[in-house]
Design a protein around this motif. Structure first.
Motif, PDB file in Angstrom:
ATOM      1  N   ALA A   1      -6.077  -5.736 -10.819  1.00  0.00           N
ATOM      2  CA  ALA A   1      -6.606  -5.978  -9.474  1.00  0.00           C
ATOM      3  C   ALA A   1      -7.839  -5.112  -9.279  1.00  0.00           C
ATOM      4  N   ASP A   2      -8.591  -5.404  -8.224  1.00  0.00           N
ATOM      5  CA  ASP A   2      -9.747  -4.589  -7.853  1.00  0.00           C
ATOM      6  C   ASP A   2      -9.316  -3.557  -6.827  1.00  0.00           C
ATOM      7  N   TYR A   3      -9.756  -2.295  -7.046  1.00  0.00           N
ATOM      8  CA  TYR A   3      -9.361  -1.201  -6.173  1.00  0.00           C
ATOM      9  C   TYR A   3     -10.594  -0.515  -5.592  1.00  0.00           C
ATOM     10  N   VAL A   4     -10.441   0.007  -4.400  1.00  0.00           N
ATOM     11  CA  VAL A   4     -11.499   0.773  -3.762  1.00  0.00           C
ATOM     12  C   VAL A   4     -11.666   2.101  -4.500  1.00  0.00           C
ATOM     13  N   GLY A   5     -12.920   2.474  -4.801  1.00  0.00           N
ATOM     14  CA  GLY A   5     -13.186   3.772  -5.401  1.00  0.00           C
ATOM     15  C   GLY A   5     -12.901   3.869  -6.881  1.00  0.00           C
TER      16      GLY A   5
ATOM     17  N   ILE B   1       4.164 -10.085   4.886  1.00  0.00           N
ATOM     18  CA  ILE B   1       3.648  -8.729   4.975  1.00  0.00           C
ATOM     19  C   ILE B   1       2.433  -8.592   4.065  1.00  0.00           C
ATOM     20  N   GLU B   2       1.590  -7.630   4.407  1.00  0.00           N
ATOM     21  CA  GLU B   2       0.413  -7.327   3.587  1.00  0.00           C
ATOM     22  C   GLU B   2       0.614  -5.992   2.886  1.00  0.00           C
ATOM     23  N   LEU B   3       0.309  -5.964   1.593  1.00  0.00           N
ATOM     24  CA  LEU B   3       0.318  -4.739   0.810  1.00  0.00           C
ATOM     25  C   LEU B   3      -1.126  -4.262   0.692  1.00  0.00           C
ATOM     26  N   HIS B   4      -1.398  -3.035   1.161  1.00  0.00           N
ATOM     27  CA  HIS B   4      -2.755  -2.504   1.178  1.00  0.00           C
ATOM     28  C   HIS B   4      -2.988  -1.432   0.121  1.00  0.00           C
ATOM     29  N   ILE B   5      -2.004  -0.579  -0.112  1.00  0.00           N
ATOM     30  CA  ILE B   5      -2.128   0.559  -1.016  1.00  0.00           C
ATOM     31  C   ILE B   5      -0.871   0.611  -1.871  1.00  0.00           C
ATOM     32  N   ALA B   6      -1.016   0.871  -3.159  1.00  0.00           N
ATOM     33  CA  ALA B   6       0.135   0.888  -4.055  1.00  0.00           C
ATOM     34  C   ALA B   6       0.108   2.114  -4.942  1.00  0.00           C
ATOM     35  N   GLY B   7       1.287   2.543  -5.364  1.00  0.00           N
ATOM     36  CA  GLY B   7       1.407   3.661  -6.294  1.00  0.00           C
ATOM     37  C   GLY B   7       2.617   3.477  -7.188  1.00  0.00           C
TER      38      GLY B   7
ATOM     39  N   ARG C   1      -1.260   3.372 -19.580  1.00  0.00           N
ATOM     40  CA  ARG C   1      -1.118   4.651 -20.295  1.00  0.00           C
ATOM     41  C   ARG C   1      -0.711   5.708 -19.269  1.00  0.00           C
ATOM     42  N   TRP C   2       0.578   5.871 -19.099  1.00  0.00           N
ATOM     43  CA  TRP C   2       1.075   6.765 -18.058  1.00  0.00           C
ATOM     44  C   TRP C   2       0.735   8.219 -18.368  1.00  0.00           C
ATOM     45  N   ASP C   3       0.303   8.955 -17.352  1.00  0.00           N
ATOM     46  CA  ASP C   3       0.055  10.386 -17.466  1.00  0.00           C
ATOM     47  C   ASP C   3       0.617  11.034 -16.203  1.00  0.00           C
ATOM     48  N   PHE C   4       1.679  11.801 -16.368  1.00  0.00           N
ATOM     49  CA  PHE C   4       2.352  12.399 -15.217  1.00  0.00           C
ATOM     50  C   PHE C   4       1.401  13.233 -14.371  1.00  0.00           C
ATOM     51  N   HIS C   5       0.407  13.846 -15.002  1.00  0.00           N
ATOM     52  CA  HIS C   5      -0.474  14.759 -14.287  1.00  0.00           C
ATOM     53  C   HIS C   5      -1.593  14.046 -13.535  1.00  0.00           C
ATOM     54  N   TRP C   6      -1.727  12.729 -13.696  1.00  0.00           N
ATOM     55  CA  TRP C   6      -2.759  11.995 -12.960  1.00  0.00           C
ATOM     56  C   TRP C   6      -2.101  10.849 -12.198  1.00  0.00           C
ATOM     57  N   GLN C   7      -1.410  11.218 -11.137  1.00  0.00           N
ATOM     58  CA  GLN C   7      -0.783  10.228 -10.279  1.00  0.00           C
ATOM     59  C   GLN C   7      -1.583  10.112  -8.991  1.00  0.00           C
ATOM     60  N   GLY C   8      -1.713   8.910  -8.514  1.00  0.00           N
ATOM     61  CA  GLY C   8      -2.448   8.701  -7.285  1.00  0.00           C
ATOM     62  C   GLY C   8      -2.027   7.400  -6.639  1.00  0.00           C
ATOM     63  N   SER C   9      -2.659   7.090  -5.536  1.00  0.00           N
ATOM     64  CA  SER C   9      -2.453   5.809  -4.870  1.00  0.00           C
ATOM     65  C   SER C   9      -3.736   5.006  -4.986  1.00  0.00           C
ATOM     66  N   TYR C  10      -3.597   3.698  -4.957  1.00  0.00           N
ATOM     67  CA  TYR C  10      -4.728   2.804  -5.203  1.00  0.00           C
ATOM     68  C   TYR C  10      -4.841   1.810  -4.052  1.00  0.00           C
ATOM     69  N   THR C  11      -5.981   1.854  -3.365  1.00  0.00           N
ATOM     70  CA  THR C  11      -6.227   0.943  -2.256  1.00  0.00           C
ATOM     71  C   THR C  11      -6.794  -0.356  -2.788  1.00  0.00           C
ATOM     72  N   LEU C  12      -6.105  -1.441  -2.512  1.00  0.00           N
ATOM     73  CA  LEU C  12      -6.547  -2.753  -2.985  1.00  0.00           C
ATOM     74  C   LEU C  12      -7.808  -3.189  -2.251  1.00  0.00           C
ATOM     75  N   ALA C  13      -8.772  -3.686  -3.017  1.00  0.00           N
ATOM     76  CA  ALA C  13      -9.996  -4.175  -2.385  1.00  0.00           C
ATOM     77  C   ALA C  13      -9.692  -5.344  -1.447  1.00  0.00           C
ATOM     78  N   GLN C  14      -8.703  -6.146  -1.816  1.00  0.00           N
ATOM     79  CA  GLN C  14      -8.195  -7.217  -0.964  1.00  0.00           C
ATOM     80  C   GLN C  14      -6.685  -7.076  -0.900  1.00  0.00           C
ATOM     81  N   PRO C  15      -6.098  -6.998   0.293  1.00  0.00           N
ATOM     82  CA  PRO C  15      -4.641  -6.829   0.374  1.00  0.00           C
ATOM     83  C   PRO C  15      -3.912  -8.019  -0.250  1.00  0.00           C
ATOM     84  N   LYS C  16      -2.727  -7.738  -0.755  1.00  0.00           N
ATOM     85  CA  LYS C  16      -1.865  -8.775  -1.308  1.00  0.00           C
ATOM     86  C   LYS C  16      -0.861  -9.195  -0.240  1.00  0.00           C
ATOM     87  N   VAL C  17      -0.688 -10.478  -0.053  1.00  0.00           N
ATOM     88  CA  VAL C  17       0.243 -10.993   0.945  1.00  0.00           C
ATOM     89  C   VAL C  17       1.542 -11.397   0.257  1.00  0.00           C
ATOM     90  N   LEU C  18       2.654 -10.886   0.776  1.00  0.00           N
ATOM     91  CA  LEU C  18       3.981 -11.270   0.313  1.00  0.00           C
ATOM     92  C   LEU C  18       4.581 -12.221   1.337  1.00  0.00           C
TER      93      LEU C  18
END
Length: 443
Positions: free
Chosen positions: A103-107, A339-345, A374-391
């Protein structure tokens, strides 16, 4: 690692939070030699790679930054050239674990393939400095929006110097000062000592949880209390931050409600490997509103059966253990409305290999929300979707995690690699998790 096996609050929180939910249900490629579609053999620092470093790396690799060395100027960058090439070719730097093909993410601060080739050509050609007068044009930096305004700055109660090393996970309890219900619409972090603050996560302790969190705080003689796996209560998540990640502004017209009498529990991950054990007093900035059009909330997402027993067993010496689960969230979370999903982690511990959050549509199609290959425990963050996903009702939100429990992938404990053993869900250093989170609103 800080050991917190005694804290079972995160699992208890997840059990309670999930019970209701489940019951019903790149940037500009241009840079000097790379701009024309190929990479010149005689790439130079000033013309070709400085614009990339400035746009994608300097947020951390600067004087006094959290990174172990600076990339501000050729004298700082050239000695590290071979290491830089390896890191960008392997895509471990800049730290952006999310796969842009999902997906496309902000930033998004990842490098394009052409930018990677430019850096590799520069290193292979001898890391030439070049002429400062030929410095390449600046590139657009990943969007890292500052808060429109800061209504409150909430500081750690006292200064803290990490005790464990190289990683110390510490939770600090901060008073929530508002005397009426308010909505947080923006969130940012001001690290007190940028060289050691690796990430920050803020949780909301509702008034009925305050006594429990204060007891955890009082039980440890130092400021705050250790919290590797979680804050030891059943909180709601407010926001997270990693170096270079900037502030987080929730989608327009939405916000997270906080009741008067609440507390914030702020988990700070300190990494002392390069700068040592330095004192820190970080702070959180919030933007507030008295009302919003749509209330947003951060929802945990995992299989309740994994939280106890051996339903999520990760056997010793297995290189690719997979657990997958999914459920339909719209009915319980929104009374049957979309519902809309805006940010995921996504969250795992140290044995994690890769993870994915995906929508399985009622019509049989699928749509990726977040993929960490490629999971890295030390680099965890949240990702804002450029376009929200609708469920929509009938859609399933699935979660898949992979682990490597071989001897080569064990954490270092007391100076030695851990001996592989069967692992299940838990909050301590020796345990694992498979957790998705998302910030949602009703349509």
């Amino acid at each position: 690692m800080v050991r917190c096996a005694g804290y079972t609050g995160l699992s208890a929180w997840l059990g309670a939070a999930l019970a209701a939910a489940i019951a019903g249900c790149g940037g500009d490629d241009g840079a000097g030699a790379a701009a024309g579609g190929g990479v010149a053999a005689a790439a130079s620092y000033y013309r070709d790679v400085k614009p990339i470093f400035d746009a994608r790396c300097a947020g951390c690799h600067s004087a006094g930054g959290v990174a172990p060395f600076s990339l501000e100027g050729p004298d700082a960058a050239v000695p590290w050239a071979p290491l830089i090439k390896r890191a960008v070719v392997e895509r471990t730097m800049p730290p952006w674990p999310a796969d842009g093909a999902c997906a496309d993410y902000v930033g998004d601060r990842s490098l394009s393939e052409q930018q990677i080739q430019t850096i590799a050509a520069w290193v292979d050609g001898g890391a030439a400095v070049g002429d400062p007068a030929e410095e390449g044009p600046p590139l657009d930096r990943p969007s890292s929006p500052e808060l429109e305004r800061v209504d409150r700055t909430l500081e750690m109660p006292v200064e803290y110097t990490p005790q464990a090393g190289p990683d110390d996970y510490r939770c600090f309890v901060i008073d929530w000062p508002e005397e009426s219900a308010r909505y947080v619409t923006g969130f940012g972090v001001r690290p007190g000592e940028e060289r050691i603050v690796h990430h920050v996560i803020a949780f909301i302790a509702a008034p009925e949880m305050v006594a429990n969190v204060e007891a955890l705080d009082a039980a440890d003689p130092g400021p705050g209390y250790p919290c590797f796996g979680g804050p030891g209560i059943r909180p709601r998540w407010l926001g997270g931050w990693v170096p270079g990640g900037g502030s987080l502004t929730f989608p327009a017209g939405t916000g997270t409600r906080i009741e008067p009498g609440s507390k914030l529990v702020v988990q700070v991950h300190y990494n002392t490997l390069t700068a040592g054990k330095l004192p820190d007093r970080s702070a959180i900035d919030v933007m507030l509103e008295s009302s919003v059009d749509r209330e947003g909330s951060t929802q945990p997402w995992t299989n309740p059966a994994w939280l106890t027993g051996d339903a999520m067993t990760i056997p010793a010496f297995e290189a690719d253990v997979v657990h997958r689960w999914g459920a339909q969230p719209t009915r319980a979370l929104a009374g049957g409305a979309p519902i809309e999903l805006h940010i995921a982690g996504l969250h795992m511990h140290t044995l994690g290999k890769r993870a994915r959050l995906e929508i399985e549509r009622a019509d049989g199609s699928s749509e990726c929300v977040l993929d960490i290959p490629r999971w890295d425990f030390h680099w965890q963050g949240s990702y804002t979707l450029a376009q929200p996903k609708v469920l929509h009702p009938g859609d399933t939100l699935s979660l898949e995690c992979h682990w490597d429990n071989t001897p080569e992938n064990q954490p270092i404990i007391d100076g030695k690699p851990r001996v592989p053993g069967d692992v299940v869900w838990g909050e301590g250093t020796n345990d694992e998790m498979c957790l998705g989170t998302f910030y949602m609103t009703e349509l």
